[in-house]
Write an enzyme that holds these catalytic residues in place. Structure first.
Site, mmCIF file in Angstrom:
data_model
loop_
_atom_site.group_PDB
_atom_site.id
_atom_site.type_symbol
_atom_site.label_atom_id
_atom_site.label_comp_id
_atom_site.label_asym_id
_atom_site.label_seq_id
_atom_site.Cartn_x
_atom_site.Cartn_y
_atom_site.Cartn_z
ATOM 1 C CB SER A 151 45.475 50.098 32.478
ATOM 2 O OG SER A 151 44.347 49.878 33.280
ATOM 3 C CE LYS A 194 45.364 47.112 34.989
ATOM 4 N NZ LYS A 194 46.311 47.440 36.094
ATOM 5 C CE LYS A 199 41.910 49.296 35.827
ATOM 6 N NZ LYS A 199 42.589 49.010 37.104
ATOM 7 C CG ASP A 219 43.251 45.634 37.883
ATOM 8 O OD1 ASP A 219 42.830 45.065 38.913
ATOM 9 O OD2 ASP A 219 43.895 46.707 37.919
ATOM 10 C CD GLU A 226 46.451 44.837 38.536
ATOM 11 O OE1 GLU A 226 46.499 44.804 37.289
ATOM 12 O OE2 GLU A 226 46.712 45.851 39.194
ATOM 13 C CG ASP A 255 47.026 47.234 42.453
ATOM 14 O OD1 ASP A 255 47.580 47.897 43.336
ATOM 15 O OD2 ASP A 255 46.456 47.790 41.480
ATOM 16 C CE LYS A 275 48.551 50.477 40.832
ATOM 17 N NZ LYS A 275 47.086 50.496 41.056
ATOM 18 N N GLY A 282 50.179 51.714 37.562
ATOM 19 C CA GLY A 282 49.982 53.134 37.306
ATOM 20 C C GLY A 282 48.736 53.626 38.006
HETATM 21 O O1 OSB Z 1 44.273 49.111 39.658
HETATM 22 O O2 OSB Z 1 45.937 49.504 38.423
HETATM 23 C C1 OSB Z 1 44.895 49.901 38.957
HETATM 24 C C2 OSB Z 1 44.096 53.459 37.792
HETATM 25 C C3 OSB Z 1 43.580 53.988 38.947
HETATM 26 C C4 OSB Z 1 43.452 53.198 40.061
HETATM 27 C C5 OSB Z 1 43.862 51.860 40.028
HETATM 28 C C6 OSB Z 1 44.407 51.321 38.876
HETATM 29 C C7 OSB Z 1 44.491 52.128 37.730
HETATM 30 C C8 OSB Z 1 44.983 51.659 36.434
HETATM 31 C C9 OSB Z 1 45.563 52.697 35.521
HETATM 32 O O3 OSB Z 1 44.857 50.517 36.043
HETATM 33 C C10 OSB Z 1 46.914 52.361 35.020
HETATM 34 C C11 OSB Z 1 47.576 53.549 34.365
HETATM 35 O O4 OSB Z 1 47.930 54.534 35.046
HETATM 36 O O5 OSB Z 1 47.748 53.499 33.154
HETATM 37 MG MG MG Z 2 45.247 47.259 39.712
#
Ligand code: OSB
Ligand code: MG
Length: 371
Positions: free
Chosen positions: A135, A161, A163, A188, A213, A238, A262, A290
């Site tokens: 991510s 992925k 953001k 995402d 996402e 999510d 999660k 994650g």
């Molecule tokens: O939306 O998946 C998410 C981290 C903090 C809060 C939300 C998200 C995330 C990540 C990190 O995308 C994923 C990771 O731990 O590698």
């Molecule tokens: Mg997410």
């Protein structure tokens, strides 16, 4: 099994690089580590609440309060024949899934260690490793984004992925596609858009993304169903999937084609397994999300990811992507083929926790015993 003692620690670990999503940027990770002791064994759980109520309504302070004042009195000294009994035992406490999950996952680890088995086996998983993706947060420039993607592909990761948020979406995806071609790529949005942005989101269709996402609000199902009808790109939910009941409604409404699991978001492992099975019965693939966990929470995630319907690469990357010095040794690492091996240092989560690193990262400490 009996939990005779709970220990809570609020920890602070510096991130090697800031992590930015549509809801904000962090430079350090603050989280609660739960230790549960009983009948001569110890289990750990990592709470995925953050400092601010931006990903979810919970924070470290609400989780600390709910665990000490409401969860601890219900689990300390009580006898459970299996950790799957914990979540129902906490039914009177509404919501607060991250707080519940931290204690429930410590109970699963404790149970597995008491039986001398790896956590994955107790959870019902079989695979010896999992396929890993990364991510990548919002960067300062497109050049920095492209450089990061290049580095992660070279490390072997099997899915990228990125953001996105309004203003950092089409151009970011375009830059990555232009440079790297048809790599497994997804985005995402962390709830940054509304249905008024549907035209713009539909422009993402031309990039052949694996999924988008959580484009819309953190609590929404109905608008996602409208949007999914407009998009070719599969929607993955999510934030919205807080319970198995909500997942059932989202699937019935065709609001998504993929779900991210999660455990912290749904209240722990037993609810995660139910969600996993529900998705499997509807032909919905899942993958493990994650929350920038330390190696302890990351190990929990690896074990759960061995269940059969985790069919897409998870956000469970190497420790070093986030932490220069993880709380566990050896740290979690990625293989050149983009897989991550299950830690096998003993039963339960199977990691060696470096106690003095935990002590150095501790901001606050509390021991709770039955009253
Ligand atoms: O939306 O998946 C998410 C981290 C903090 C809060 C939300 C998200 C995330 C990540 C990190 O995308 C994923 C990771 O731990 O590698
Ligand atoms: Mg997410």
């Amino acid at each position: 099994m009996k939990i005779e003692r709970l220990e809570l620690r609020l920890l602070k670990l510096p991130l090697v690089h800031f992590f930015e999503t549509s809801f904000g940027r962090i430079d350090d990770k603050h989280f609660i580590l739960v230790r549960a002791d009983g009948e001569g064994a110890t289990g750990y759980g990592e709470c995925v609440a953050e400092q601010d109520p931006y990903y979810s309504s919970e924070t470290n302070e609400t989780a600390w309060h709910i665990i000490t004042d409401f969860i601890a009195p219900r689990v300390l000294g009580a006898t459970f024949s299996h950790p799957r009994e914990l979540f129902p035992a906490l039914k009177a406490i509404r919501g607060h899934h991250m707080a519940k999950a931290a204690v429930e996952m410590a109970a699963w680890d404790l149970y597995a260690r008491q039986r001398g088995e790896p956590l994955s086996r107790v959870l019902g998983g079989a695979r010896p490793n999992i396929v890993s993706g990364v991510s990548i947060g919002i960067q300062r420039s497109l050049d920095e984004l492209v450089a990061k993607v290049e580095r992660e592909l070279a490390a072997g990761y099997r899915r990228i992925k990125i953001k996105i948020k309004p203003g950092w979406d089409l151009t970011a995806v375009e830059a990555v596609r232009a440079k790297f071609g048809d790599i497994p790529l997804m985005v995402d949005a962390n709830a940054a858009y509304t249905l008024a942005d549907a035209d713009r989101l539909a422009e993402l269709d031309r990039f052949n993304l694996m999924m988008i996402e959580q484009p819309l609000d953190y609590d929404d199902i109905a608008d996602h169903a409208v949007l999914q009808r407009r998009l070719q790109t599969p929607i993955c939910l999510d934030e919205s999937i807080k319970t198995c009941g909500i997942a059932r409604d989202a699937i019935a409404a065709a609001a998504c084609r993929i779900i991210n699991i999660k455990p912290g978001r749904v209240g722990g492992f037993s609810e995660s397994i139910r969600l996993h099975d529900l998705c499997a019965s509807h032909g919905i693939p899942v993958w493990h999300g994650g929350m920038l966990e330390s190696g302890i929470g990351r190990a929990h995630n690896l074990h759960l990811s061995t269940l059969a319907n985790f069919r897409l690469p998870g956000d469970i990357a190497a420790s070093r992507r986030y932490y220069a010095e993880d709380l566990i040794d050896p740290a979690i690492d990625v293989q050149p083929d983009g897989t991550v091996l299950l830690p096998e240092h003993g039963p339960g989560i199977g990691v060696h926790i470096v106690e003095d690193r935990v002590a150095r990262a501790t901001l606050r400490h509390l021991e709770v015993r039955p009253s």
